[in-house]
Scaffold this active site. Structure first.
Site, PDB file in Angstrom:
ATOM      1  N   LEU A 175       0.836  -1.205   0.000  1.00 42.92           N
ATOM      2  CA  LEU A 175       0.000   0.000   0.000  1.00 42.92           C
ATOM      3  C   LEU A 175       0.872   1.258   0.000  1.00 42.92           C
ATOM      4  CD1 LEU A 175      -2.723  -0.991   2.641  1.00 42.92           C
ATOM      5  CD2 LEU A 175      -2.936  -0.991   0.140  1.00 42.92           C
ATOM      6  N   GLY A 198       1.122 -18.160   6.420  1.00 43.97           N
ATOM      7  CA  GLY A 198       2.134 -17.134   6.169  1.00 43.97           C
ATOM      8  C   GLY A 198       1.716 -15.724   6.503  1.00 43.97           C
ATOM      9  N   ASP A 249       5.284  -5.152  16.310  1.00 43.49           N
ATOM     10  CA  ASP A 249       5.365  -4.863  14.884  1.00 43.49           C
ATOM     11  C   ASP A 249       4.508  -3.645  14.538  1.00 43.49           C
ATOM     12  OD1 ASP A 249       6.337  -5.710  12.212  1.00 43.49           O
ATOM     13  OD2 ASP A 249       4.198  -5.975  11.820  1.00 43.49           O
ATOM     14  N   LYS A 279       5.519   0.223  13.209  1.00 40.40           N
ATOM     15  CA  LYS A 279       4.906   0.858  12.039  1.00 40.40           C
ATOM     16  C   LYS A 279       4.386   2.255  12.352  1.00 40.40           C
ATOM     17  CE  LYS A 279       3.657  -3.513   9.824  1.00 40.40           C
ATOM     18  NZ  LYS A 279       2.555  -4.414   9.419  1.00 40.40           N
ATOM     19  N   GLY A 298       1.148 -10.457   3.223  1.00 37.39           N
ATOM     20  CA  GLY A 298       1.240 -11.456   2.160  1.00 37.39           C
ATOM     21  C   GLY A 298       2.466 -11.214   1.303  1.00 37.39           C
TER      22      GLY A 298
END
Length: 824
Positions: A622, A673, A687, A691, A806
């Site tokens: 994105l 995954g 995480d 960000k 992904g």
């Protein structure tokens, strides 16, 4: 009549000589030709090697001599294979062997004499070097005769008369022209063969014509006979746009003017030597450069006037290596006449040639480039001449800089085009090629620059790309981390390579690949059909060695791509940026670690004109960071950011319901995954904290990771688990805790979302119950969403939404960063 000259590589073997003979046989059927030949390829150097060994009282000169004998005798034997079947050919073979043996015996005696007297004078050196052309021309002449081709032989020493300046004799054209005219007026042979390079002084001494002497011999004869053209036969199909050994895209130049050819040859184009042009230039005789290995190729034609073809005014880019830059400077030079005269007089006396000269307008300094081998001698002589001024500190002792090269952009019509020098220097600057000195004549036919020798290949490639290629930009990629995301990126590059080159003029090449075990680097590019095999057979992986490979290759438009989560890799970014190599980081550690390192990387990126992009740090593919940067660049101000930034956590909470267990959903996310192999990284919220920290810093907030308020939804046992296995056990044991979170949200008709927020410089992350109607409520699957509230978007936020996790989408984000750099 045509004059053909064949260089050493053209006659370097029996096979090549046979090709030359075929060319001569064909051309002699339609026109009389004069043929000038060099020594067999490499023989001149071997003669000098043997002589220097003999002069040094080193008996290895004898084996060196035997090598020379073997080379010539092998060529003869191969040219006369099966000669015993034909008596005439056998006779020529026997005669040739006898003549060559006598010449080699004479050479042996000369080398013995050098050994005995322990001296190699310039006069003896010229006699020694004359054997090269003498042997080659003898072999070719008798081979032609044995094949019943109409040929006569003439020793150039009987025609070309010089002074006694040994090793670089000056031709006496008055006598030489008469000799040539007299001989050729009486010659009726279809082919006249002569050795190049050699002459004789008025006193009958052996002399040589210096570097490129065989070309010069051919040009003298062509001018005297007013030949239709002078053909220079070599091992390449003409003069190239630049050095084809360094630039694979280099192409032959179809047409050049005499002046362009002189400039290119003066600045390193070795196909032609500058003195060659002068005799034929006066008579306007075309020079054609041809390839012995490809005689049908067009080659390069050099004439007085070249008709413009509407292409680039730049005809070629050449380079000279092993250059030293000397600078004479001092306040005492300003306004005082005579310094330049004294400086260049002493260089002339020392027979040192100045290749490039430039002087500051203040007259404070004079800078000139010479061959590196002459630098020490030049300094000694100049410091002696200016000893008085140096003692008075009016000027400084001469300054020497070595390990330099000169690159030159050449073209007759450059003066009629604006911006050539601007394009040249901006292209070099963008590729971090530092320029030490610049010279440009008033004719604007040549723009020269002195650069570090290590930058030559990069400079030639980027300039060639700028001036000769269809604006195709080559991107050289060094990728570390070829797991799930890395593999998808390589597949995308392979799949889109042709499309990107055709539509966007970007040529993507993967030069280096590395994982935690092995690495492979290939200057020609790694074959993406077989990259796994190449990497498997590669050398042992090393972060330092991988960087050194990238640095030493010094390729233009180099990009380092980190697709790991490794701190040591993140700490290497500065090394790449300092070498003007762009960095693309999928790894979040650098941008969410110590703020001083983050700021350093930003500073280095600007200083060394190298991009530092990390779009995939937030939201995978994105355009979140890119949009944020555009908002700030346009003058907007970020007030608040609200976001769901973990595709992993969003997947988990979207699939967690009364019919599932939290353990099973997390396990499913791991197997598909959506989480890291260690799900604790995702579920701990660290995480997401990284960000929002990156977005906060990009918004102008100087925050550290410790400044991010984080509320964990995990149980104390889960947070303290020592292994992934133990972590999953706690999820089973504490299922009631997670069911309670779910039921609480359902009771309030809410959805559970792990939300990151930045508000007025303060950031926090945590699990929240999102009510119906909120933009986060219907966020599905692994999607991310970011809402920017700014001065311009104060009431209705700017929203970015889409898949945020992904391998494919992350790889596409990396691919987009590569294209951004290419378009920069």
């Amino acid at each position: 009549m045509r004059v053909l000259k064949f260089g050493g590589t053209s006659i370097g073997s029996a096979d090549n000589i046979n090709k030359v003979i075929n060319i001569l046989d064909e051309k002699s059927k339609s026109d009389n030709i004069v043929v000038v030949v060099s020594a067999v390829g490499g023989i001149t150097d071997k003669l000098l090697e043997a002589a220097n060994l003999a002069c040094d009282k080193n008996l290895d000169y004898k084996p060196a001599y035997e090598v020379i004998c073997l080379i010539h005798k092998t060529i003869i034997d191969e040219l006369f294979l099966n000669s015993e079947k034909n008596l005439t050919i056998q006779t020529h073979y026997t005669q040739l062997h006898q003549i060559v043996s006598e010449k080699l015996s004479e050479l042996s005696r000369l080398l013995d004499g050098i050994y005995l007297i322990n001296e190699l004078s310039p006069k003896t050196k010229d006699k020694l070097l004359s054997f090269g052309e003498g042997l080659s021309s003898t072999i070719i002449y008798h081979t032609l005769k044995s094949r019943q081709i109409d040929v006569s032989f003439k020793n150039s020493q009987d025609l070309i008369v010089t002074d006694s300046t040994f090793n670089n004799a000056i031709v006496n054209f008055g006598i030489t022209d008469k000799n040539i005219k007299t001989y050729f007026d009486s010659s009726s042979s279809a082919i006249v063969l002569l050795p190049g390079f050699i002459g004789k002084s008025l006193r009958g001494e052996f002399t040589t014509l210096g570097r490129g002497g065989s070309d010069y011999t051919a040009a003298i004869i062509a001018a005297n006979l007013e030949a239709k053209e002078l053909q220079i036969w070599t091992d390449v199909s003409g003069m190239y746009t630049t050095n084809p050994k360094l630039v694979k895209q280099a192409a032959p130049i179809v047409q050049l003017s005499y002046q362009e050819a002189i400039e290119l040859s003066h600045f390193g184009a070795k196909v032609l030597y500058p003195p060659t042009v002068l005799p034929v230039l006066k008579k306007n005789i075309p020079i054609v450069i041809k390839n012995t290995q490809a005689p049908k190729a067009i080659g390069t034609t050099i004439t007085e006037i070249v008709v413009p073809n509407g292409g680039s005014p730049v005809k070629g880019i050449s380079n000279i290596d092993k250059i030293a830059l000397l600078t004479l400077q001092g306040n005492g030079m300003v306004g005082v006449p005579g310094f330049s005269k004294r400086l260049f007089e002493i260089l002339a006396q020392e027979k040192i040639n100045s290749i490039l000269i430039t002087q500051s307008s203040s007259e404070y300094s004079i800078c000139f480039g010479i061959l590196e081998e002459d630098a020490a001698r030049a300094k000694e002589a100049i410091d002696l001449v200016f000893e008085y001024e140096i003692q008075l500190q009016k000027i400084d002792p001469i300054i020497i800089e070595t390990n330099l090269s000169i690159i030159a952009v050449v073209g007759d019509k450059m003066k009629n085009h604006q911006g050539i020098s601007g394009k040249m220097f901006s292209t070099l600057g963008k590729n971090n090629v530092n320029i030490r000195a610049i010279a440009q004549g008033a004719s604007e036919r040549n723009i020269s620059a002195v650069i570090n020798k290590n930058d030559v290949k990069k400079a030639l490639n980027c300039l060639h790309e700028q001036f000769f290629e269809t604006k195709t930009k080559q991107m050289n990629l060094f990728i570390t981390g070829v797991g799930n995301v890395g593999e998808r990126l390589l597949e995308q590059i392979k799949q889109q390579k042709a499309y990107v080159k055709e539509n966007f003029k970007i040529n993507l090449r993967v030069i280096g690949l590395s994982n935690s075990r092995t690495m492979v680097v290939n200057d020609d590019g790694i074959n993406l059909k077989h990259w796994k095999d190449e990497l498997k057979d590669g050398e042992k992986a090393s972060l330092e060695e991988f960087f050194e490979h990238a640095k030493n290759l010094n390729l233009r438009n180099s990009v380092f791509i980190d697709i790991t989560a490794n701190e040591a890799v993140a700490n290497s970014y500065a090394n790449y940026l300092k070498e003007s190599m762009s960095v693309i980081a999928c790894n979040k550690i650098a941008c969410s670690g110590d703020i001083n390192y983050y700021n350093e990387l930003k500073t280095l990126s600007r200083k060394y004109n190298a991009s530092f992009l990390f779009e995939t740090n937030v939201g995978a593919g994105l355009p979140i960071i890119d949009t944020l940067n555009h908002l700030i660049t346009s003058g907007d101000k970020i007030n608040t950011i609200q976001a769901v930034l973990s595709g992993s956590l969003n997947f988990i909470f979207n699939n967690f319901n009364a019919d599932t267990t939290f353990h099973d959903v997390v396990k499913q996310a791991q197997q598909e995954g959506y989480t890291e192999p260690d799900p604790r990284i995702d579920l701990s919220g660290i995480d997401v904290a990284r960000k929002i920290l990156i977005l906060a810093r990009e918004s102008g907030n100087a925050l550290e990771l410790s400044d991010i308020e984080s509320a964990s939804f995990l149980t104390p046992k889960a947070n303290s688990s020592e292994s992934v296995e133990d972590f999953f056990k706690t999820l089973i044991e504490d299922e009631g805790h997670y069911q309670h979170l779910l039921k609480s949200a359902q009771k309030s008709h809410c959805q559970l979302k792990f939300v990151a927020e930045l508000d007025n410089g303060k950031a926090k992350v945590g699990l929240k119950e999102i009510p119906e109607g909120h933009p986060f409520y219907n966020l599905e699957g692994k999607d991310n969403i970011v809402m920017f509230y700014t001065q311009r978007y104060s009431e209705q936020p700017l929203i970015i939404k889409g898949a945020g996790a992904g391998a494919d989408v992350t790889a596409s984000g990396l691919f987009a960063d590569i294209i951004r750099i290419a378009n920069n």
